[in-house]
Design an enzyme around this catalytic site. Structure first.
Site, PDB file in Angstrom:
ATOM      1  N   HIS A 101       0.747  -1.212   0.024  1.00  0.00           N
ATOM      2  CA  HIS A 101       0.080  -0.021  -0.138  1.00  0.00           C
ATOM      3  C   HIS A 101       0.833   1.294   0.113  1.00  0.00           C
ATOM      4  O   HIS A 101       0.368   2.343  -0.126  1.00  0.00           O
ATOM      5  CB  HIS A 101      -1.196   0.010   1.136  1.00  0.00           C
ATOM      6  CG  HIS A 101      -0.369   0.450   2.628  1.00  0.00           C
ATOM      7  ND1 HIS A 101      -0.038  -0.635   3.427  1.00  0.00           N
ATOM      8  CD2 HIS A 101       0.055   1.604   3.009  1.00  0.00           C
ATOM      9  CE1 HIS A 101       0.436   0.202   4.548  1.00  0.00           C
ATOM     10  NE2 HIS A 101       0.451   1.387   4.391  1.00  0.00           N
ATOM     11  N   ASP A 245       5.043   4.727   9.413  1.00  0.00           N
ATOM     12  CA  ASP A 245       5.961   3.513   9.770  1.00  0.00           C
ATOM     13  C   ASP A 245       5.640   2.444   8.865  1.00  0.00           C
ATOM     14  O   ASP A 245       6.429   1.392   8.927  1.00  0.00           O
ATOM     15  CB  ASP A 245       5.767   3.256  11.050  1.00  0.00           C
ATOM     16  CG  ASP A 245       6.239   4.176  12.171  1.00  0.00           C
ATOM     17  OD1 ASP A 245       7.408   4.803  11.941  1.00  0.00           O
ATOM     18  OD2 ASP A 245       5.373   4.536  13.194  1.00  0.00           O
TER      19      ASP A 245
END
Length: 330
Positions: A101, A245
């Site tokens: 993603h 992150d």
């Protein structure tokens, strides 16, 4: 390039999103991969849009600490126009693994230090493989492989070291249940508290535990949680990773090896009570990683060698934009 209309449009593109979403700071998808000579192989290559953008106020390694030099030498950052949008893990001198993603535009890979704004090495991207079964709606099979244009001179760099895939006696080992309750390290350059910008300069890290499959499925009983996922956290849910992150490592460290078990993927908020972080289960994708790496002449079992013509690109373009972006996107 730095006209205000361009800057504002980018900021608006990133600063709109939802609370429940994959954990990436979305890169500018208007930048064509051709700018980087990047070959993207995927049947579901993402063109990110505002409907799926995360809320930047949830960007963080929660409950973490400033990492020390050499503590996570496999950590890389993915940068677009000088701004960090995701993390990744170095698997060899030319191979980086990250989250599917995260993919959606041209980018470079930086590594070799702790300071986000002063990472000494930067590499162009030669090829990107997004898992053919990646499902954007469920975040299942959330894994991508990035092949660098040049080789990282690993033997000559003090603070760069690839991590390993799970192996026993030179054979890949895919039983994730044997790693349950193990303490693992997560890391990234996300913000250290909710709603506070700019991003920290120093790499953040935290120690969490891999939860059992039963706990993970119970925690996410109202959501799609598949066998390609693992979850990790601490008993009081005070430590977690989140947007920004994304694609970063979940590593089991020992005296003899450092094993990549997870890729930061998604979660409900960040450090929300009852919701551990969700990570791509690397043990399910070992064969896929090997196949794609070898198809690009970058097999993981190949010997790392110093290559004269593999010097990283050296640029400072984009730093000014990244600085303005971090100040304005609050």
């Amino acid at each position: 390039m730095y006209k205000w209309i361009f800057i504002v449009s980018l900021i608006l593109q990133v600063c709109v999103g939802a609370n429940i979403s994959p954990v990436a700071l979305i890169a500018n998808s208007s930048a064509s991969s051709e700018n980087n000579n990047t070959n993207i192989e995927s049947s579901s290559y993402i063109q990110n849009d505002n409907s799926t953008l995360p809320d930047p106020s949830e960007d963080k390694i929660v409950g973490g600490y400033d990492a020390t030099q050499g503590e996570a030498p496999w950590q890389v950052g993915l940068f677009s126009y000088g701004s960090l949008f995701c993390g990744g893990t170095l698997l060899s001198d030319r191979v980086v693994v990250t989250a599917a993603h995260c993919m959606g535009g041209s980018f470079t890979v930086r590594l070799g230090g702790l300071d986000r704004g002063d990472l000494p090495l930067e590499y162009s991207v030669n090829e990107v493989f997004i898992h053919q079964d990646y499902d954007r709606s469920t975040t299942d099979n959330d894994i991508a492989l990035v092949i660098l244009e040049g080789a990282v001179n690993v033997p000559y760099l003090e603070y760069v070291e690839p991590t390993s895939l799970p192996m026993i006696d030179d054979y890949y080992y895919d039983n994730i249940e044997d790693y349950e309750n193990q303490t693992v390290l997560i890391s990234g350059w996300g913000t250290i508290s909710s709603g506070h910008y700019p991003l920290p300069n120093t790499l953040q890290a935290a120690l969490v535990q891999i939860f059992s499959e039963d706990i993970c499925k119970k925690s996410y009983s109202g959501y799609i949680y598949t066998d390609n996922m693992i979850c990790a956290g601490v008993e009081d849910y005070s430590k977690d990773s989140c947007q920004g992150d994304s694609g970063g490592p979940l590593v089991l460290k020992s005296e003899t090896s450092n094993i990549l078990l997870g890729i930061t993927s998604w979660g409900i908020g960040c450090a929300y009570d009852g919701y551990p972080g969700v990570y791509t289960k690397v043990t399910n994708f070992i064969s896929w990683i090997e196949e794609k790496a070898c198809s690009s002449n970058a097999c993981l079992n190949s010997t790392m060698k110093y290559t004269v013509n593999s010097a990283p690109i050296v640029t400072i373009s984009g730093y000014l934009f990244g600085f303005i972006f971090s100040l304005m996107c609050r």
